[in-house]
Design a protein around this motif. Sequence first.
Motif, PDB file in Angstrom:
ATOM      1  N   ASN A   1      60.493-117.916  85.151  1.00  0.00           N
ATOM      2  CA  ASN A   1      59.199-117.305  85.449  1.00  0.00           C
ATOM      3  C   ASN A   1      58.214-118.305  86.035  1.00  0.00           C
ATOM      4  O   ASN A   1      57.417-117.952  86.902  1.00  0.00           O
ATOM      5  N   LYS A   2      58.247-119.543  85.598  1.00  0.00           N
ATOM      6  CA  LYS A   2      57.362-120.555  86.176  1.00  0.00           C
ATOM      7  C   LYS A   2      57.706-120.769  87.646  1.00  0.00           C
ATOM      8  O   LYS A   2      56.828-120.801  88.501  1.00  0.00           O
ATOM      9  N   ARG A   3      58.996-120.863  87.941  1.00  0.00           N
ATOM     10  CA  ARG A   3      59.431-121.044  89.327  1.00  0.00           C
ATOM     11  C   ARG A   3      59.036-119.836  90.180  1.00  0.00           C
ATOM     12  O   ARG A   3      58.541-119.989  91.299  1.00  0.00           O
ATOM     13  N   LEU A   4      59.217-118.630  89.646  1.00  0.00           N
ATOM     14  CA  LEU A   4      58.844-117.422  90.385  1.00  0.00           C
ATOM     15  C   LEU A   4      57.335-117.376  90.629  1.00  0.00           C
ATOM     16  O   LEU A   4      56.883-117.058  91.731  1.00  0.00           O
ATOM     17  N   ALA A   5      56.555-117.701  89.591  1.00  0.00           N
ATOM     18  CA  ALA A   5      55.094-117.686  89.727  1.00  0.00           C
ATOM     19  C   ALA A   5      54.645-118.727  90.748  1.00  0.00           C
ATOM     20  O   ALA A   5      53.777-118.454  91.589  1.00  0.00           O
ATOM     21  N   ASP A   6      55.231-119.912  90.708  1.00  0.00           N
ATOM     22  CA  ASP A   6      54.877-120.964  91.666  1.00  0.00           C
ATOM     23  C   ASP A   6      55.168-120.534  93.101  1.00  0.00           C
ATOM     24  O   ASP A   6      54.484-120.954  94.033  1.00  0.00           O
ATOM     25  N   ALA A   7      56.182-119.680  93.269  1.00  0.00           N
ATOM     26  CA  ALA A   7      56.548-119.190  94.598  1.00  0.00           C
ATOM     27  C   ALA A   7      55.773-117.928  94.975  1.00  0.00           C
ATOM     28  O   ALA A   7      55.971-117.374  96.056  1.00  0.00           O
ATOM     29  N   GLY A   8      54.907-117.458  94.067  1.00  0.00           N
ATOM     30  CA  GLY A   8      54.126-116.256  94.350  1.00  0.00           C
ATOM     31  C   GLY A   8      54.931-114.974  94.229  1.00  0.00           C
ATOM     32  O   GLY A   8      54.571-113.955  94.801  1.00  0.00           O
ATOM     33  N   LEU A   9      56.027-115.017  93.491  1.00  0.00           N
ATOM     34  CA  LEU A   9      56.880-113.839  93.314  1.00  0.00           C
ATOM     35  C   LEU A   9      56.610-113.185  91.967  1.00  0.00           C
ATOM     36  O   LEU A   9      56.076-113.810  91.056  1.00  0.00           O
ATOM     37  N   ARG A  10      57.022-111.930  91.833  1.00  0.00           N
ATOM     38  CA  ARG A  10      56.868-111.245  90.555  1.00  0.00           C
ATOM     39  C   ARG A  10      57.719-111.973  89.512  1.00  0.00           C
ATOM     40  O   ARG A  10      58.756-112.544  89.823  1.00  0.00           O
ATOM     41  N   GLN A  11      57.241-111.939  88.253  1.00  0.00           N
ATOM     42  CA  GLN A  11      57.959-112.602  87.177  1.00  0.00           C
ATOM     43  C   GLN A  11      58.828-111.594  86.437  1.00  0.00           C
ATOM     44  O   GLN A  11      58.602-110.393  86.517  1.00  0.00           O
ATOM     45  N   VAL A  12      59.826-112.082  85.732  1.00  0.00           N
ATOM     46  CA  VAL A  12      60.713-111.225  84.958  1.00  0.00           C
ATOM     47  C   VAL A  12      60.030-110.916  83.629  1.00  0.00           C
ATOM     48  O   VAL A  12      59.623-111.822  82.904  1.00  0.00           O
ATOM     49  N   ASP A  13      59.909-109.633  83.319  1.00  0.00           N
ATOM     50  CA  ASP A  13      59.273-109.175  82.087  1.00  0.00           C
ATOM     51  C   ASP A  13      60.327-108.497  81.224  1.00  0.00           C
ATOM     52  O   ASP A  13      60.755-107.381  81.528  1.00  0.00           O
ATOM     53  N   PRO A  14      60.779-109.160  80.146  1.00  0.00           N
ATOM     54  CA  PRO A  14      61.844-108.573  79.326  1.00  0.00           C
ATOM     55  C   PRO A  14      61.435-107.268  78.637  1.00  0.00           C
ATOM     56  O   PRO A  14      62.294-106.525  78.186  1.00  0.00           O
ATOM     57  N   THR A  15      60.115-106.962  78.595  1.00  0.00           N
ATOM     58  CA  THR A  15      59.683-105.700  77.992  1.00  0.00           C
ATOM     59  C   THR A  15      59.655-104.565  79.011  1.00  0.00           C
ATOM     60  O   THR A  15      59.481-103.410  78.643  1.00  0.00           O
ATOM     61  N   ASP A  16      59.804-104.890  80.284  1.00  0.00           N
ATOM     62  CA  ASP A  16      59.881-103.865  81.330  1.00  0.00           C
ATOM     63  C   ASP A  16      61.290-103.268  81.281  1.00  0.00           C
ATOM     64  O   ASP A  16      62.274-103.996  81.409  1.00  0.00           O
ATOM     65  N   PRO A  17      61.412-101.950  81.091  1.00  0.00           N
ATOM     66  CA  PRO A  17      62.749-101.345  80.962  1.00  0.00           C
ATOM     67  C   PRO A  17      63.674-101.658  82.143  1.00  0.00           C
ATOM     68  O   PRO A  17      64.863-101.892  81.952  1.00  0.00           O
ATOM     69  N   GLU A  18      63.121-101.686  83.363  1.00  0.00           N
ATOM     70  CA  GLU A  18      63.957-101.985  84.528  1.00  0.00           C
ATOM     71  C   GLU A  18      64.481-103.422  84.471  1.00  0.00           C
ATOM     72  O   GLU A  18      65.656-103.680  84.715  1.00  0.00           O
ATOM     73  N   HIS A  19      63.593-104.364  84.122  1.00  0.00           N
ATOM     74  CA  HIS A  19      64.022-105.767  84.017  1.00  0.00           C
ATOM     75  C   HIS A  19      64.983-105.946  82.841  1.00  0.00           C
ATOM     76  O   HIS A  19      65.948-106.713  82.948  1.00  0.00           O
ATOM     77  N   ALA A  20      64.707-105.271  81.733  1.00  0.00           N
ATOM     78  CA  ALA A  20      65.576-105.383  80.559  1.00  0.00           C
ATOM     79  C   ALA A  20      66.985-104.932  80.916  1.00  0.00           C
ATOM     80  O   ALA A  20      67.968-105.599  80.584  1.00  0.00           O
ATOM     81  N   SER A  21      67.086-103.822  81.635  1.00  0.00           N
ATOM     82  CA  SER A  21      68.390-103.307  82.030  1.00  0.00           C
ATOM     83  C   SER A  21      69.050-104.230  83.052  1.00  0.00           C
ATOM     84  O   SER A  21      70.236-104.540  82.960  1.00  0.00           O
ATOM     85  N   ARG A  22      68.283-104.698  84.008  1.00  0.00           N
ATOM     86  CA  ARG A  22      68.820-105.519  85.104  1.00  0.00           C
ATOM     87  C   ARG A  22      69.376-106.861  84.610  1.00  0.00           C
ATOM     88  O   ARG A  22      70.394-107.331  85.089  1.00  0.00           O
ATOM     89  N   TYR A  23      68.657-107.477  83.648  1.00  0.00           N
ATOM     90  CA  TYR A  23      69.046-108.822  83.204  1.00  0.00           C
ATOM     91  C   TYR A  23      69.645-108.857  81.806  1.00  0.00           C
ATOM     92  O   TYR A  23      69.910-109.931  81.282  1.00  0.00           O
ATOM     93  N   GLY A  24      69.854-107.698  81.192  1.00  0.00           N
ATOM     94  CA  GLY A  24      70.541-107.640  79.897  1.00  0.00           C
ATOM     95  C   GLY A  24      69.701-107.995  78.703  1.00  0.00           C
ATOM     96  O   GLY A  24      70.224-108.435  77.687  1.00  0.00           O
ATOM     97  N   PHE A  25      68.383-107.795  78.790  1.00  0.00           N
ATOM     98  CA  PHE A  25      67.530-107.990  77.628  1.00  0.00           C
ATOM     99  C   PHE A  25      67.643-106.762  76.737  1.00  0.00           C
ATOM    100  O   PHE A  25      67.982-105.674  77.230  1.00  0.00           O
ATOM    101  N   PRO A  26      67.337-106.898  75.434  1.00  0.00           N
ATOM    102  CA  PRO A  26      67.338-105.702  74.580  1.00  0.00           C
ATOM    103  C   PRO A  26      66.348-104.689  75.160  1.00  0.00           C
ATOM    104  O   PRO A  26      65.228-105.035  75.555  1.00  0.00           O
ATOM    105  N   THR A  27      66.756-103.440  75.248  1.00  0.00           N
ATOM    106  CA  THR A  27      65.909-102.390  75.813  1.00  0.00           C
ATOM    107  C   THR A  27      64.762-102.086  74.864  1.00  0.00           C
ATOM    108  O   THR A  27      64.986-101.832  73.685  1.00  0.00           O
TER     109      THR A  27
END
Length: 172
Positions: free
Chosen positions: A144-170
């Motif tokens: 997330n630090k690298r993404l933020a430094d690049a001005g990109l959206r960060q990965v949010d493990p509480t976001d259902p789409e991100h949780a599903s995409r990256y295998g975080f608990p839903t």
Amino acid sequence: MGKKTIHVSDFTGTVLQADDEVVRVVVLEHPDLVAGPVQLDATPAEIESIDDAALDVAVVEVHDRHGGDEPRRVVLTASEFDAMATDTPMAQLLRTAERVKPPRARKGAEKIDYGTVEHAGKPHRGRVTEEEARIVRDQLDEVNKRLADAGLRQVDPTDPEHASRYGFPTPA
């Protein structure tokens, strides 16, 4: 036991009802913004004067020896910028000035490997490999630090789409 999510306006702290229209405001640049763009929620009434408050500005890049290899980005009022043209009116200069061509895409550009620490978590349309998902889960703060430094959206493990995409608990 159940959970209840309450949405509030980021601007006023007002509780937003389920039927309230929510406006998303993305802050791209601000003197206090240190880790890339952020998103704020508001009601239409809270930001109705935003267009009236907008400034006519010129955003320029200055390529000189002070910037080293990188240009400096400067924002100034359009009238201040226009006043710099003393021989020919700025509107005429802008119409006749040489156009800046966008950089050409490299032919045969290398394919990005999202299964590496350098690229894991970056937005892409392809399938997330197990290796990329593992890196994102195991090194979320660094990613997330690298993404933020690049001005990109960060990965949010509480976001259902991100949780599903990256295998975080839903989230429940």
